[in-house]
Each structure stands twice: as C-alpha cells, then as structure tokens.
Design a protein around this motif. Structure first.
Motif, PDB file in Angstrom:
ATOM      1  N   ARG A  52     -19.054  31.506  37.633  1.00 43.66           N
ATOM      2  CA  ARG A  52     -20.097  30.680  36.854  1.00 43.66           C
ATOM      3  C   ARG A  52     -18.741  29.805  35.969  1.00 43.66           C
ATOM      4  NH1 ARG A  52     -20.699  29.105  32.019  1.00 43.66           N
ATOM      5  NH2 ARG A  52     -20.904  31.398  31.307  1.00 43.66           N
ATOM      6  N   ASP A  53     -18.865  30.264  35.069  1.00 46.55           N
ATOM      7  CA  ASP A  53     -17.968  29.551  34.006  1.00 46.55           C
ATOM      8  C   ASP A  53     -16.417  28.794  35.092  1.00 46.55           C
ATOM      9  OD1 ASP A  53     -16.246  28.227  31.995  1.00 46.55           O
ATOM     10  OD2 ASP A  53     -17.231  30.602  29.962  1.00 46.55           O
ATOM     11  N   HIS A 257     -16.018  37.000  25.624  1.00 44.43           N
ATOM     12  CA  HIS A 257     -16.476  36.148  26.460  1.00 44.43           C
ATOM     13  C   HIS A 257     -15.197  34.538  25.553  1.00 44.43           C
ATOM     14  CE1 HIS A 257     -18.160  33.551  29.532  1.00 44.43           C
ATOM     15  NE2 HIS A 257     -17.086  32.477  28.570  1.00 44.43           N
ATOM     16  N   HIS A 259     -12.836  32.997  25.534  1.00 46.63           N
ATOM     17  CA  HIS A 259     -11.809  30.867  25.956  1.00 46.63           C
ATOM     18  C   HIS A 259     -10.444  31.100  25.014  1.00 46.63           C
ATOM     19  CE1 HIS A 259     -14.389  29.154  28.983  1.00 46.63           C
ATOM     20  NE2 HIS A 259     -15.506  29.553  28.145  1.00 46.63           N
ATOM     21  N   ASN A 293     -10.682  30.597  30.961  1.00 44.63           N
ATOM     22  CA  ASN A 293     -11.677  31.948  29.938  1.00 44.63           C
ATOM     23  C   ASN A 293     -10.443  32.968  30.116  1.00 44.63           C
ATOM     24  OD1 ASN A 293     -13.681  33.536  29.689  1.00 44.63           O
ATOM     25  ND2 ASN A 293     -14.675  32.128  30.301  1.00 44.63           N
TER      26      ASN A 293
HETATM   27 ZN    ZN Z   1     -17.492  30.315  28.718  1.00 40.09          ZN
END
Ligand code: ZN
Ligand code: KIV
Length: 562
Positions: A52-53, A257, A259, A293
């Motif tokens: 996804r990301d 999560h 980044h 990420n």
């Molecule tokens: Zn993200």
C-alpha cells in the motif's frame, strides 16, 4: 498547472532566512519520561505496508503478478499482518484483494489489512473487497493536524472528530453484519506527530468508544509520523505521553508508522518502541512516500544484532532484495544497512587488518566479535567474498585476506608486508579497484612463476643416518646444474648444494608451509625468506610434494634476490 497555481508556487519560493521561514519543533513536557532507561527485549508486531504505502509511492506501481509475488515473499519472511492496499480506491486494488481471498492465498495465521478513508461509499466497498476473509484489519484514517484542518478541510476539531466517529460507526455496523470474518479495527489520526497530543488522544478515544474494543479484540491505534518533523526523542515522548493518558490501554495496541523525512525514521521507531509502542508498520528497505517509510529490514536486524529474535526471517536477504528490486524497480543503495553491496566491505587497510585478525580469532561457537562487522554476514545469507575489496586505500591485510579466501594462500606475516607493498604500488599505478583474481595473478607473476635465472628440473631426497641427502637438477639460464648435498632436512641439504655450485651468497631466514585444500589431489604451498645484501626476499612455491614446493620457494626467493 494553472496560472494561479503557478503564481502561488512562485510566491511561496521567496527566500527568507531559516529562522523566519521555519519553526523549531516544540518539545513535549514530560520531565518524568521513562523510555531512556528501557531496553527493547522482544520483537514488536510487524505490519508490512509494502503493498500500500510502498506501492502508492512507486513511479510504476506493481502489476498484479508482482503484487502476488511480493505478498508471497512477505508471508515467507514471516509477516503476520500485511496491508494489501486501498481496495476502495481503484479496481486494480479491489481485484488484487479479491484474488488473494478467492484463490486462498492468505495463510490462516496471516491477517490482511486494507486502508480506507472515512467515507461511506469507500468503507462499504472495502467490506465488499474483504468478503470471505477469515480475519481482516480495517484501517480507517483521517487527517487531524492543525494545518490540514485549516488549509485542506477548513474544519473545526469537532468536525474532524465527527468524520472519524462516523467512519468508525459504519465500520462497526458492517462488521456486525458480517460476523463470518473476524474483524479488527485500526484507526490512524493521520499526521499524529503534527497534531496536538490532547486532540489526537481525544479522537482516538472517541473512535474506540464506538468500536468498543476488549483485551481479546483490541483496537490498533496507529500514530503516524506522516511527515517526520522532530528529533526521535520528541517522537518517543509523544508515544509515552499518549500511552500514559490513554484509557483502556489494555484494549489497545499502540502502533507506529514512521516516515523518514529527516532520515531518522529508524531511530524514531526504536525510541518509540522504548516508549511503549507495540506494533510497527513499515516496508522492506524503507520504500514509501517521499523519503520512504520505515525500513523494517533494518529495525528487525538491529534487534537481531542485539540478540533479540526479530521474528522475521532475513536469513536470505539477497533473495529478499532481488524480489524487492525486481517488483518495485527501486534500488537498494550500496551502503544501505545490512543489504547494500558495500555494507560489509572494507577498503581501508586498517579496517581490513582488523577484520582479518577478527576472523582468525573468532570462536565459531562464541559471541560474534569481528571488528567492523556488526553481525556475521552469513546469518543473513551474505558471503564473505565482498567483505574485503582492494584499492590504493587498502593494505596488506586486504591482500592477504583475498588471497586466502579465494585461493587458500596463508602468507606468513612478514611476507604480507612485502607483497602488500608490491600490490600497493600496482594499485596506485592503476588507480582503480583490484579484484582477487588480479591479486592472484600478481602473486603468481611475482613469486610462483619466478623461474629465471634459476628453475628446478629435478629433485629427489632420501634420509640417511639422520641426515637428508638430496640430488637435484636446476637450470641457470640455459645452463643445467647437477646438485648433490646433505643437511638436516631437504632445504638445508639443497641450500648447501647450491653453495657447492657457487650460489651461496645468501642466508636462509625463514620458512612456512601449508596444504592448499584437502584430499588426495591437494597441493602444498611453501614460503621461504632469504637474506641477501642486507635485504630480505620472500619466495613461494606450490607442488603436490611439500619438499618440492619448498625447493621451488627457495629458488623463487633467490630469483627475486638476484
Ligand atoms: Zn504512510
Ligand atoms: O503516513 C501516513 O500517515 C499514512 C496513514 C494513512 C497511516 O500512510
């Protein structure tokens, strides 16, 4: 781009001194913080967001076949939670989700996760995509930070909270209507790190109140560093603050999560784990929006290097990297931790020397202690081949390592110095990296194939009353010399025989030998140092007979000395 947009970007680009253009990140008031004294003693729950990301940040997103291959890889690595996409956002993502479920590709111990915005039609479509899944995480998010509230949505805090609560209510309802799947809910106040802590907490509590989590069915509260904006210690404070103030903590899992905008995503994650986070979202090699990420490979192997089982299998990291690079079309940089081509490589002489000594001293059953190598490269499926590479910055240790690793020659210490100088001059002249094969070529040219003016044609020895008798034929240029001699051993006898034909103005100084390989057909290598005219010269010889190897080494040394 429209003219208005263009103009506004031009206007924004005005040059201002940094203290007028940017603000320092405000610290969290937490004087009694506890995380600095903690240790990470077990692996967190890992969730891969590669599909996804990671995928949404690719110039060329993965095809369905590539996604399937990536999914399979993630399962093999050991991820138990995998965010497979945003099925309500595109038909491709929807179809991919369906394929995983319809083709029974999700193992029973793996939970798929889908991301969805807090909009009714998107939530309904996500539940359609997940029909038939045994267990699924529905990941709801909306932006909560002041800049987005003001600039993007033009909404008050109450309105932002209401979006989250409405989304959570619909998810609750749809989950209750579809009890055949075991539902887990995840909520992300997007840009958590830029949101007022009290407000993030308030929205998360409001969502949790709708979802009604229990210790057996916890809510995942994912606290994203959507844009990394502070030093890692402040992130840790944010997480510790949140965990302390959250009610019903035992019914929630705090998730990260992170980044990597400041390049400290890994550090921020590690400190936030100390601060009480229990779950980590991230990607292989840090793929993801902008700077990426969190790189899960690095965090997991950092744990491994501290003796903590990461519960992810990176024992064949080169294969993981190969699949990743092929399916994402991204490249792992040469100096990336653990996975880069140069990660376990030393060019510098002092490093090479220390590594060389470290390998020699390493107890195969002891704690890993090779200088400059944080872990044993073999543990992650890497070979020792790339550890030492040779150029003009390198030294004798590197040459010795490469000769031994690749060709089995274990040169005596003093000979390493001599050959190291020869190789250094060679590398200086060429000004480029010199491979092991080329080093071996120079070693052969300099020592093993040094057959002029003296070369061995014949050699025989026999024991005679505790003395060794030899007979030999050597060629000196075009002249054949017959030698006979007696001594304490074959070399001693040969050296005295050389004296009898006028080749005696040298002193025998040192000798070493070892076998090259094992088994019946194995060869022996011998090294000899002689002193002539006040200088020392080394020679080397290889033969299936250790005696002949030694005699060749004597002649090699003399040929270099003459
Ligand atoms: Zn993200
Ligand atoms: O970076 C982010 O905030 C996200 C959320 C959707 C979790 O990717």
């Amino acid at each position: 781009m429209s003219t208005t947009q263009h103009n506004s970007i031009e206007k924004v680009g005005a040059q201002l001194p940094p203290n007028q253009k940017y603000r320092p990140f405000p610290p969290v008031h937490l004087p009694d913080r506890t995380w600095p004294d903690k240790q990470i003693t077990e692996a967190p729950i890992w969730c891969s967001v590669d599909l996804r990301d990671g995928n949404q940040a690719l110039a060329i997103p993965m095809s369905v076949e590539e996604k399937l291959e990536m999914f399979q890889l993630l399962v093999e690595i050991g991820f138990k939670e995998i965010e497979i996409g945003f099925p309500s956002a595109s038909q491709i993502e929807f179809d991919f989700c369906r394929r995983l479920i319809d083709e029974n590709r999700v193992p029973d111990d793996v939970t798929v996760q889908v991301l969805v915005q807090a909009r009714e039609e998107l939530i309904r479509r996500s539940f359609e995509a997940l029909q038939g899944a045994k267990r699924a995480i529905v990941h709801l998010y909306n932006s909560t930070n002041p800049a987005q509230r003001k600039i993007v949505f033009g909404m008050s805090k109450e309105e932002i909270q209401e979006i989250a609560v409405r989304g959570a209510s619909l998810i609750r309802q749809l989950a209750d209507e579809n009890p055949q799947t075991q539902w887990v809910m995840e909520y992300s106040p997007e840009s958590f790190v830029l949101t007022e802590l009290e407000f993030s907490l308030q929205v998360c509590e409001a969502v949790a109140a709708v979802w009604k989590p229990t210790p057996d069915n916890k809510i995942i509260l994912n606290l994203p560093t959507t844009v990394e904006s502070s030093t890692p210690n402040i992130h840790a404070d944010q997480i510790e603050w949140f965990g302390r103030h959250l009610s019903n903590h035992d019914s929630a899992i705090l998730s990260l999560h992170t980044h990597n905008d400041r390049g400290t995503g890994i550090a921020a994650t590690e400190l936030a784990l100390l601060a009480g986070a229990q779950r980590v979202e991230g990607t292989l090699f840090g793929n993801g929006e902008r700077t990426g990420n969190l790189d899960i490979v690095t965090v997991a192997l950092n744990l491994f290097s501290q003796g903590v089982d990461p519960k992810l299998d990176f024992s064949d990291l080169p294969r993981v990297r190969e699949v990743y690079e092929r399916t994402t079309r991204m490249e792992v940089p040469p100096r990336a931790p653990y996975a880069g081509d140069l990660t376990f490589t030393a060019f510098s002489g002092s490093h090479q020397d220390a590594i060389n000594k470290g390998f020699a001293a390493q107890d195969p059953n002891g704690v890993w202690e090779v200088p400059y190598l944080p872990i044993d490269p073999k543990d992650i499926g890497r070979t020792y081949e790339a550890i030492i590479r040779y150029n003009s910055q390198s030294g004798k240790g590197g040459v010795a390592f490469l000769l031994e690793q690749n060709y089995g020659f274990d040169l005596p210490k003093a000979m390493r110095v001599e050959f190291g100088k020869i190789m250094n001059a060679y590398a200086d002249k060429l000004g480029r990296e010199i491979g092991a094969e080329e080093i071996y070529g120079e070693f052969r040219r300099e020592y093993l194939e040094r057959k002029s003016p003296l070369s061995l044609e014949f050699f025989r020895s026999q024991e005679d009353e505790n003395l060794t008798q030899i007979s030999a034929k050597i060629r000196r240029d075009s002249e054949m010399l017959e030698l006979k001699g007696r001594g304490n051993g074959p070399i001693d006898a040969f050296v005295s025989a050389l004296g009898s034909v006028g080749i005696g103005d040298f002193a025998f100084k040192s000798y070493a030998e070892h076998s090259l390989g094992s088994g019946a057909g194995s060869q022996a290598a011998a090294y000899v140092a002689v002193e002539k005219g006040g200088a020392t010269f080394w020679g080397a010889g290889v033969d299936s007979s250790i005696e002949r190897a030694s005699i060749k080494a004597v002649l090699s040394a003399l040929n270099r000395a003459i």
